[in-house]
Design a protein around this motif. Structure first.
Motif, PDB file in Angstrom:
ATOM      1  N   LEU A   1       0.833  -1.291   0.097  1.00  0.00           N
ATOM      2  CA  LEU A   1       0.013  -0.147  -0.091  1.00  0.00           C
ATOM      3  C   LEU A   1       1.079   1.223  -0.192  1.00  0.00           C
ATOM      4  N   ARG A   2       0.511   2.278  -0.652  1.00  0.00           N
ATOM      5  CA  ARG A   2       0.690   3.827  -1.003  1.00  0.00           C
ATOM      6  C   ARG A   2       0.253   4.380  -0.678  1.00  0.00           C
ATOM      7  N   TRP A   3       0.496   5.390  -0.386  1.00  0.00           N
ATOM      8  CA  TRP A   3      -0.628   6.904   0.282  1.00  0.00           C
ATOM      9  C   TRP A   3       0.786   8.258  -0.616  1.00  0.00           C
ATOM     10  N   THR A   4      -0.192   9.033  -1.355  1.00  0.00           N
ATOM     11  CA  THR A   4       0.234  10.582  -2.099  1.00  0.00           C
ATOM     12  C   THR A   4      -0.293  11.141  -1.301  1.00  0.00           C
ATOM     13  N   HIS A   5      -0.388  12.322  -0.170  1.00  0.00           N
ATOM     14  CA  HIS A   5      -0.323  13.355   0.384  1.00  0.00           C
ATOM     15  C   HIS A   5      -0.620  14.411  -0.824  1.00  0.00           C
ATOM     16  N   PRO A   6      -1.655  14.698  -0.481  1.00  0.00           N
ATOM     17  CA  PRO A   6      -2.245  16.305  -2.077  1.00  0.00           C
ATOM     18  C   PRO A   6      -1.332  16.933  -1.404  1.00  0.00           C
ATOM     19  N   ARG A   7      -0.487  17.318  -0.122  1.00  0.00           N
ATOM     20  CA  ARG A   7       0.340  18.533   0.446  1.00  0.00           C
ATOM     21  C   ARG A   7       2.005  17.625   0.804  1.00  0.00           C
ATOM     22  N   LEU A   8       1.646  17.015   1.362  1.00  0.00           N
ATOM     23  CA  LEU A   8       2.982  16.540   2.139  1.00  0.00           C
ATOM     24  C   LEU A   8       4.047  15.263   1.122  1.00  0.00           C
ATOM     25  N   GLY A   9       3.030  15.024  -0.147  1.00  0.00           N
ATOM     26  CA  GLY A   9       3.781  13.962  -1.071  1.00  0.00           C
ATOM     27  C   GLY A   9       3.810  12.702  -0.889  1.00  0.00           C
ATOM     28  N   ARG A  10       4.808  11.941  -0.819  1.00  0.00           N
ATOM     29  CA  ARG A  10       4.768  10.573  -0.502  1.00  0.00           C
ATOM     30  C   ARG A  10       5.132  10.139   1.193  1.00  0.00           C
ATOM     31  N   ILE A  11       4.097   9.566   1.625  1.00  0.00           N
ATOM     32  CA  ILE A  11       3.995   9.022   2.929  1.00  0.00           C
ATOM     33  C   ILE A  11       4.399   7.714   2.867  1.00  0.00           C
ATOM     34  N   GLY A  12       5.504   7.328   3.550  1.00  0.00           N
ATOM     35  CA  GLY A  12       6.398   5.854   3.841  1.00  0.00           C
ATOM     36  C   GLY A  12       5.310   4.876   4.469  1.00  0.00           C
ATOM     37  N   PRO A  13       4.138   3.740   4.220  1.00  0.00           N
ATOM     38  CA  PRO A  13       3.515   2.894   5.712  1.00  0.00           C
ATOM     39  C   PRO A  13       3.780   2.237   6.514  1.00  0.00           C
ATOM     40  N   ASP A  14       5.515   2.714   6.404  1.00  0.00           N
ATOM     41  CA  ASP A  14       5.958   3.016   8.065  1.00  0.00           C
ATOM     42  C   ASP A  14       5.280   4.026   9.268  1.00  0.00           C
ATOM     43  N   GLU A  15       5.303   4.996   8.106  1.00  0.00           N
ATOM     44  CA  GLU A  15       4.768   5.537   8.976  1.00  0.00           C
ATOM     45  C   GLU A  15       3.016   6.149   9.000  1.00  0.00           C
ATOM     46  N   PHE A  16       2.297   5.706   7.937  1.00  0.00           N
ATOM     47  CA  PHE A  16       0.801   5.628   8.392  1.00  0.00           C
ATOM     48  C   PHE A  16      -0.054   4.410   8.604  1.00  0.00           C
ATOM     49  N   ILE A  17       0.832   3.064   8.702  1.00  0.00           N
ATOM     50  CA  ILE A  17      -0.027   1.865   8.991  1.00  0.00           C
ATOM     51  C   ILE A  17      -0.320   2.100  10.567  1.00  0.00           C
ATOM     52  N   PRO A  18       0.959   2.202  11.549  1.00  0.00           N
ATOM     53  CA  PRO A  18       0.788   2.211  12.705  1.00  0.00           C
ATOM     54  C   PRO A  18      -0.353   3.681  13.165  1.00  0.00           C
ATOM     55  N   LEU A  19      -0.587   4.520  12.717  1.00  0.00           N
ATOM     56  CA  LEU A  19      -1.600   5.482  12.877  1.00  0.00           C
ATOM     57  C   LEU A  19      -3.112   4.916  13.059  1.00  0.00           C
ATOM     58  N   ALA A  20      -2.975   4.256  10.954  1.00  0.00           N
ATOM     59  CA  ALA A  20      -4.426   3.046  10.824  1.00  0.00           C
ATOM     60  C   ALA A  20      -4.594   2.699  12.106  1.00  0.00           C
ATOM     61  N   GLU A  21      -3.502   2.162  12.862  1.00  0.00           N
ATOM     62  CA  GLU A  21      -3.963   0.922  14.112  1.00  0.00           C
ATOM     63  C   GLU A  21      -4.605   1.498  14.643  1.00  0.00           C
ATOM     64  N   ARG A  22      -3.504   2.728  15.532  1.00  0.00           N
ATOM     65  CA  ARG A  22      -3.947   2.973  16.301  1.00  0.00           C
ATOM     66  C   ARG A  22      -5.206   4.033  16.666  1.00  0.00           C
ATOM     67  N   GLY A  23      -6.268   4.142  15.604  1.00  0.00           N
ATOM     68  CA  GLY A  23      -6.883   5.646  15.001  1.00  0.00           C
ATOM     69  C   GLY A  23      -7.412   4.727  14.270  1.00  0.00           C
ATOM     70  N   GLY A  24      -7.676   3.439  14.744  1.00  0.00           N
ATOM     71  CA  GLY A  24      -9.091   1.941  14.409  1.00  0.00           C
ATOM     72  C   GLY A  24      -9.270   2.362  12.643  1.00  0.00           C
ATOM     73  N   LEU A  25      -8.803   2.459  12.212  1.00  0.00           N
ATOM     74  CA  LEU A  25      -8.188   2.883  10.498  1.00  0.00           C
ATOM     75  C   LEU A  25      -8.046   1.307   9.449  1.00  0.00           C
TER      76      LEU A  25
END
Length: 801
Positions: free
Chosen positions: A578-602
């Motif tokens: 899975l890859r995430w291209t943020h419209p303002r911050l650019g490419r966000i690595g999965p090592d950064e957004f996957i833990p956020l998704a786990e803690r945020g219930g997403l």
């Protein structure tokens, strides 16, 4: 409360021929009378101001009491109507749409609820049946707004005027099982409700039909009062739900407070509250008479003892006036001196008793406003004030600096769930006592959340702050015995030092919160704030908020990295990443957004996105002749979801992809987080025909006995052992051991992170079946992967076409 005082008129001028002594006595009498009059006026003014403020507070308290009691009445009425709406017989009667049946069912339901007025509407809002006086015309204005709220919120609540009375009206849907109608029931707001409210609050109350400018019910002097048309017009046009009129509009200039009861979309109905100034002044009538009597007595004695009385009478009265003014300003520190046993002493004693009572009540109110009711510790507002004062002191003198600790009791919710909230409250009380005993008397300990505490350590060096934090943790983690139950608290502490020249009180508390979040995220006990964590924390909050809508905004996409069979070069599967291209911050690595998704219930939503798109891509590849399966990663939260296997099966069936073309990859740590549920999920997937792989093997904490229990097909060697793989290296020995272990368990092996032909030859020589890494291809978008797949070098035994 206030006293009513009366000024004495001065004596008439003395005629000519009167002796000097008489004139002197008369002059002193006039002076004494003047002083008494001035003091009495001051006392009356002070008392009048105090009474005005008291009446304002009584109206505010009455406002809150009405809102709470009326909300309870509405909830009780809504509950009774809900019982009727969910009654099987009632729903069956409504579903028949037979008018006699509807009328009978509505009448019986109204009797059960105790409602004088009842309506039954069809799903579109048309009246099917009604139960109310025959000559009562049903108002049409409130019903559409009430119906709209009921559609949006599931229930409609309003106060309307029906005939000559105000009515609390509740509207609820009737399902059988689809929506078959709406039932509305109303209970009058009459004299009994107002009488009960007046008994509790001592306020006079009335219900105002604002549109008609008349009272439908009233208590006390409001019963005979005719509301001015100007008041009704102002209330009808007012946007604010509450308006206060200090004086002039009520009967006998009674202060009023008007509270809108009806919804803004409905004809206005207001509750009018009145506070009697006469009743408030009544307790001070004896004091009024006493002050007046003392004034007259002092005037009579002044004729013979002018000099003595000027000191004995005027000074105490002046002190009385000063005391009244001081009390009005809120200064309760000094008491009136009580000398002797005369009336002035009694008056001073009465003032002192009044002052003590007011001071004690205000002290209790201030304490309740600044302290936690359960633990008695200061609350958040008081803690922020103390932090602000400590920062100001540290700005003047750096030696006054120290640290701010935010402490969280981990897994406190489990204590509440297992032992009950009463037990949890006792745990909090004991925890507060431990914290208070573990710090100095001048240190602040505050409760700022359900299971969060704030500790302010001022005038202590930074090293001392760290040491004190460790002692606090030790004190909190000591076994706690409550009613024979032993509890061991696990805590996390966020620590921030001050002064640092840049943080205000709000920033300091936020930094302590950031450090606490780091402690909880890293499963550490004490974490000190470091520069830059604020920005990282704000970035995480921003990413978590944006991640909630990333799927809808098409910011997420999949890339695929081939998994190559080392012996033949075939590509049976590709790993979906899975890859995430943020419209303002650019490419966000999965090592950064996957833990956020786990803690945020997403994480469930992300996993669903990956499964749907990965399996769908396999189906599209198969249509173009690319026979390549896909591997999808599942997190610990996914494995703990009892419905994940069903969703996988549904996606496979929907896209007509054989289960064997899907591999789910799990890590050792994810499986061990809830081993029982994970095993159940993996067994179900295996029985469906889905293959299971253990990802990043060699970096987790599972034992061989647990590994043997897992229903898996392959092990994936972590890239940390493969990236720098060389002949004769320790990495080679580790990789060889893992391959032998896997083969002993009848498992195939996949090596991640292959970056050289030498690594391929070593792995092939040791019997590794599959490889994955940049040596073959980096993760590619679906279209680029298809092109790579078709154009890749092939061996003679390659089975893929």
């Amino acid at each position: 409360m206030a006293a009513r005082v009366s000024a004495t008129e001065p004596a008439a001028p003395t005629p000519h021929g009167v002796r000097f002594g008489t004139r002197l006595a008369a002059a002193m009498l006039l002076v004494v009378l003047g002083l008494q009059a001035a003091n009495l006026v001051s006392v009356r003014y002070a008392v009048s101001r105090a009474v005005g403020e008291q009446l304002h507070r009584e109206l505010e308290i009455g406002h809150r009491v009405w809102e709470e009691s009326f909300a309870i009445r509405l909830r009780q009425l809504a509950t009774r109507v809900q019982v009727v709406a969910e009654d099987f017989g009632f729903r069956e009667a409504v579903a028949t749409a037979d008018p006699p049946t509807l009328a009978s069912a509505l009448a019986n339901a109204a009797e059960r609820v105790g409602a004088r007025h009842a309506l039954l509407l069809d799903p579109e809002g048309a009246v099917l049946a009604r139960r109310m006086p025959e000559n009562l015309e049903l108002p049409t204005a409130p019903l559409p707004a009430l119906l709209a709220r009921a559609r949006a919120e599931g229930v409609g609540l309003d106060v309307v005027v029906l005939g000559e009375e105000a009515v609390s009206l509740v509207l609820l849907p009737v399902f059988a099982p689809q929506l078959v109608g709406w039932v509305a029931m109303g209970v009058p707001l009459g004299e009994d409700v107002l009488a009960e409210f007046s008994r509790i609050t001592t306020l006079e109350a009335g219900l105002l039909d604002t549109a008609a400018c008349r009272l439908t019910a009233a208590q006390g002097r409001l019963a005979g009062w005719t509301p001015p048309q100007a008041l009704c017009t102002e209330l009808a046009d007012a946007e604010q739900p509450v308006r206060e009129y200090p004086e002039g509009l009520g009967p006998e200039a009674m202060p009023l407070l008007a509270l809108r009861l009806a919804d803004p979309a409905s004809p206005p109905v207001h509750l009018i509250l009145g506070a009697s100034r006469e009743v408030a002044m009544r307790p001070f009538a004896p004091l009024d008479r006493l002050v007046l009597g003392l004034g007259i007595l002092s005037a009579l004695i002044a004729v013979a003892l002018a000099a003595l009385l000027s000191r004995r009478v005027s000074q105490p009265v002046r002190r009385l006036a000063a005391a009244a003014a001081r009390i009005r300003r809120g200064d309760y520190g000094a008491l009136l001196p009580v000398r002797g046993r005369d009336e002035l002493a009694a008056l001073a004693e009465a003032f002192n008793l009044m002052q003590r009572g007011i001071a004690e009540r205000e002290e209790r109110i201030v304490h309740q406003a600044s302290h936690d009711a359960l633990t008695g510790l200061p609350n958040r507002e008081r803690a922020l004030l103390a932090v602000r004062e400590a920062l100001n002191a540290a700005a003047r003198d750096p030696a006054a600096g120290g640290g701010l600790l935010k402490l969280d009791i981990r897994r406190f919710r489990e204590i509440n769930d297992l032992c009950g909230h009463a037990f949890g409250d006792r745990v909090l009380v004991h925890a507060a006592q431990r914290l208070r005993r573990a710090v100095r008397e001048q240190d602040l300990v505050a409760r700022i959340g359900s299971n969060e505490f704030l500790v302010l350590l001022a005038g202590i060096g930074h090293e001392g702050v760290h040491a004190r934090a460790e002692r606090l943790v030790e004190a909190m983690q000591a076994p706690l015995e409550i009613d024979g139950t032993s509890v061991r608290l696990d805590v996390a502490v966020g620590l921030v030092l001050f002064p640092d020249g840049s943080a205000d009180d709000t920033s300091l508390v936020r930094r302590a919160d950031v450090a606490l979040a780091e402690a909880k995220r890293g499963q550490r006990t004490v974490v000190a704030y470091e520069a830059g964590q604020d920005e990282r924390h704000l970035r995480r909050l921003t990413l978590l908020g944006d991640l909630r809508t990333a799927i809808a905004r098409s910011e997420l996409h999949l890339v695929f990295q081939p998994k190559v069979q080392l012996a033949t070069g075939a590509v049976p599967h590709a790993e979906a990443l899975l890859r995430w291209t943020h419209p303002r911050l650019g490419r966000i690595g999965p090592d950064e957004f996957i833990p956020l998704a786990e803690r945020g219930g997403l994480i469930g939503a992300l996993t669903g996105f990956v499964l749907e798109n990965a399996i769908g891509q396999v189906a599209r590849w198969r249509e173009t002749g690319i026979d390549c399966g896909v591997a999808v990663n599942l997190s610990a939260l996914d494995l703990g979801d009892a419905g994940i296997a069903d969703r996988v099966l549904e996606a496979l069936k929907r896209h007509r992809v054989p289960p064997a073309r899907l591999i789910v990859e799990v890590t050792e740590s994810a499986v061990m987080e809830d081993l029982g549920q994970a095993l159940d999920t993996l067994h179900r997937l295996r029985r469906m025909g889905v293959k299971v792989a253990v990802d990043d093997f060699g970096t987790g904490q599972s034992s061989l006995a647990q590994l043997k229990r897992l229903p898996i097909d392959e092990l994936k060697i972590d890239r940390s052992f493969v990236t720098t793989l060389l002949p004769g290296s320790e990495d080679e020995q580790i990789v060889l051991s893992i391959i032998r272990l896997a083969h002993a368990l009848a498992l195939s092996v996949v090596s991640e992170g292959i970056e050289s032909a030498q690594a391929v030859e070593l792995l092939r020589a040791h019997g590794c079946e599959y490889g994955q890494g940049y040596y073959y291809a980096k993760p590619l978008p679906a279209e680029d992967f298809a092109a790579w797949y078709k154009n890749r070098p092939r061996t003679r035994t390659d089975g893929n076409t």
